[in-house]
Design a protein around this motif. Structure first.
Motif, PDB file in Angstrom:
ATOM      1  N   ALA A  31      43.795  34.656  46.507  1.00  0.00           N
ATOM      2  CA  ALA A  31      44.379  33.563  45.732  1.00  0.00           C
ATOM      3  C   ALA A  31      43.310  32.669  45.109  1.00  0.00           C
ATOM      4  N   VAL A  32      42.187  32.499  45.807  1.00  0.00           N
ATOM      5  CA  VAL A  32      41.113  31.658  45.289  1.00  0.00           C
ATOM      6  C   VAL A  32      40.342  32.369  44.182  1.00  0.00           C
ATOM      7  N   LEU A  33      40.049  33.661  44.373  1.00  0.00           N
ATOM      8  CA  LEU A  33      39.212  34.383  43.424  1.00  0.00           C
ATOM      9  C   LEU A  33      39.947  34.805  42.162  1.00  0.00           C
ATOM     10  N   TYR A  34      41.260  35.006  42.253  1.00  0.00           N
ATOM     11  CA  TYR A  34      41.980  35.532  41.094  1.00  0.00           C
ATOM     12  C   TYR A  34      41.809  34.669  39.841  1.00  0.00           C
ATOM     13  N   PRO A  35      42.066  33.351  39.902  1.00  0.00           N
ATOM     14  CA  PRO A  35      41.891  32.562  38.673  1.00  0.00           C
ATOM     15  C   PRO A  35      40.446  32.488  38.205  1.00  0.00           C
ATOM     16  N   LEU A  36      39.490  32.676  39.120  1.00  0.00           N
ATOM     17  CA  LEU A  36      38.083  32.644  38.729  1.00  0.00           C
ATOM     18  C   LEU A  36      37.671  33.924  38.013  1.00  0.00           C
ATOM     19  N   LEU A  37      38.301  35.048  38.389  1.00  0.00           N
ATOM     20  CA  LEU A  37      37.937  36.338  37.816  1.00  0.00           C
ATOM     21  C   LEU A  37      38.794  36.717  36.616  1.00  0.00           C
ATOM     22  N   PRO A  39      40.426  37.290  33.134  1.00  0.00           N
ATOM     23  CA  PRO A  39      41.350  38.431  33.198  1.00  0.00           C
ATOM     24  C   PRO A  39      40.778  39.687  33.865  1.00  0.00           C
ATOM     25  N   HIS A  40      39.607  39.569  34.484  1.00  0.00           N
ATOM     26  CA  HIS A  40      38.978  40.748  35.095  1.00  0.00           C
ATOM     27  C   HIS A  40      39.367  40.861  36.572  1.00  0.00           C
ATOM     28  N   TRP A  41      40.670  40.785  36.840  1.00  0.00           N
ATOM     29  CA  TRP A  41      41.153  40.765  38.218  1.00  0.00           C
ATOM     30  C   TRP A  41      40.925  42.082  38.944  1.00  0.00           C
ATOM     31  N   ARG A  42      40.640  43.156  38.229  1.00  0.00           N
ATOM     32  CA  ARG A  42      40.434  44.454  38.898  1.00  0.00           C
ATOM     33  C   ARG A  42      39.163  44.458  39.759  1.00  0.00           C
ATOM     34  N   TYR A  43      38.277  43.494  39.522  1.00  0.00           N
ATOM     35  CA  TYR A  43      37.100  43.399  40.390  1.00  0.00           C
ATOM     36  C   TYR A  43      37.492  43.132  41.840  1.00  0.00           C
ATOM     37  N   LEU A  44      38.667  42.560  42.045  1.00  0.00           N
ATOM     38  CA  LEU A  44      39.130  42.324  43.410  1.00  0.00           C
ATOM     39  C   LEU A  44      39.275  43.637  44.181  1.00  0.00           C
ATOM     40  N   TYR A  45      39.570  44.715  43.466  1.00  0.00           N
ATOM     41  CA  TYR A  45      39.698  46.007  44.144  1.00  0.00           C
ATOM     42  C   TYR A  45      38.344  46.508  44.644  1.00  0.00           C
ATOM     43  N   LEU A  46      37.284  46.163  43.926  1.00  0.00           N
ATOM     44  CA  LEU A  46      35.947  46.533  44.405  1.00  0.00           C
ATOM     45  C   LEU A  46      35.640  45.795  45.705  1.00  0.00           C
ATOM     46  N   LEU A  47      36.023  44.515  45.753  1.00  0.00           N
ATOM     47  CA  LEU A  47      35.809  43.747  46.974  1.00  0.00           C
ATOM     48  C   LEU A  47      36.656  44.311  48.112  1.00  0.00           C
ATOM     49  N   GLY A  48      37.924  44.592  47.836  1.00  0.00           N
ATOM     50  CA  GLY A  48      38.801  45.149  48.857  1.00  0.00           C
ATOM     51  C   GLY A  48      38.352  46.526  49.320  1.00  0.00           C
ATOM     52  N   GLY A  49      37.664  47.262  48.458  1.00  0.00           N
ATOM     53  CA  GLY A  49      37.191  48.587  48.842  1.00  0.00           C
ATOM     54  C   GLY A  49      36.191  48.573  49.976  1.00  0.00           C
ATOM     55  N   GLY A  50      35.614  47.387  50.246  1.00  0.00           N
ATOM     56  CA  GLY A  50      34.721  47.276  51.396  1.00  0.00           C
ATOM     57  C   GLY A  50      35.417  47.583  52.706  1.00  0.00           C
ATOM     58  N   GLY A  51      36.748  47.486  52.708  1.00  0.00           N
ATOM     59  CA  GLY A  51      37.508  47.831  53.905  1.00  0.00           C
ATOM     60  C   GLY A  51      37.333  49.277  54.325  1.00  0.00           C
ATOM     61  N   ILE A  52      37.023  50.154  53.357  1.00  0.00           N
ATOM     62  CA  ILE A  52      36.788  51.567  53.696  1.00  0.00           C
ATOM     63  C   ILE A  52      35.562  51.694  54.595  1.00  0.00           C
ATOM     64  N   LEU A  53      34.508  50.961  54.258  1.00  0.00           N
ATOM     65  CA  LEU A  53      33.301  51.009  55.076  1.00  0.00           C
ATOM     66  C   LEU A  53      33.554  50.412  56.460  1.00  0.00           C
TER      67      LEU A  53
END
Length: 272
Positions: A31-37, A39-53
């Motif tokens: 919720a905090v990062l979305y308005p900062l990113l 219209p490039h909200w897809r970068y959130l998926y890169l951050l969430g992908g850290g869950g795989i590691l």
């Protein structure tokens, strides 16, 4: 499941709260990062992908629970759950999850859309509702875990789930003040119910099939969410978005009452 099996009975719900808190914190970061990113909200998926590691790290270094290691595993989990002593419990949690998600899935999905289109909230107001409501899940987690470890799972869990459905209905009643207040209280009640039901459902089943039972409950809830979204799509032209979701909260309220048919498990040893 691992947390339930590794926790002492008298603090099991409170320790499950820590997992709920972690999930809520992740949603808060989004919720905090979305308005900062945007219209490039897809970068959130890169951050969430850290869950795989992190998942790989858990697989490698998280120790197996002693409860699992000490249990005989000669029976197949699904066959075990279909025995008379377990299948009734499984049916109840599946039915409850199905009915609850009929309302809660579209209720969560259409929140921002409803506020923008029906209540004419500007984007700033929609964000303000999220920023003020989301933190209330934290005291909800703590209250639910504390009450559950002291007074049991059955009554607190059922009551908080029922209240969550009531405040979901208030959220979509069509008044701006009700939307704001309903969101806040719904978030709090949902936060309080989550650690209680997680601990409760895990305690209801034997170690040999505990995770399988949890998976079946999750699948039933997902199916309920699909049904809820389809119902809203068909009801909305005739009733409107808000009234459609309000009507569906009746299913969630019934889903909470269904839980009263389950036995109390708080403070008791886990079934073998």
């Amino acid at each position: 499941t691992i947390v339930i099996e590794a926790s002492p009975a008298r603090h099991r719900s409170l320790l499950v709260t820590a997992i709920s808190f972690g999930g809520g914190a992740g949603a808060g970061v989004t919720a905090v990062l979305y308005p900062l990113l945007a219209p490039h909200w897809r970068y959130l998926y890169l951050l969430g992908g850290g869950g795989i590691l992190l998942a790989l790290a858990l697989w490698r270094w998280l120790p197996e629970s002693k409860v699992w290691e000490l249990t005989a595993h000669q029976h197949k989990p699904v066959g075990l759950l279909l025995r008379p002593e377990w299948r009734g419990r499984l049916a109840i949690i599946a039915l409850s999850g199905f009915l609850s998600s009929i309302a809660f899935e579209p209720g969560g999905f259409f929140g921002g859309f409803f506020a923008t289109r029906q209540l004419h909230f500007p984007p700033f107001w929609v964000s303000a509702v999220l920023f003020t409501s989301a933190p209330l899940a934290v005291p909800g987690y703590l209250l639910g875990g504390w009450l559950s470890d002291r007074f049991g799972r059955r009554i607190p869990g059922s009551v908080f789930w029922a209240l969550a459905s009531v405040f979901a209905a208030i959220t979509y009643s069509g008044l701006p003040a009700a939307y704001w207040a309903g969101n806040a209280t719904w978030t709090f009640m949902d936060g309080a119910a989550s650690p209680i039901t997680s601990a409760w459902f895990g305690e209801l089943f034997p170690t040999r099939a505990r995770a399988t039972a949890s998976a079946i409950g999750a699948v039933a809830a997902a199916m309920g969410g699909i049904v809820g979204l389809q119902l809203v799509g068909r009801m909305e032209p005739g009733f409107g978005l808000g009234p459609s979701i309000v009507l569906l909260t009746v299913a969630a309220f019934i889903g909470a009452l269904v839980l009263l048919f389950l036995p109390e498990t708080g403070g008791k040893p886990l079934p073998d």
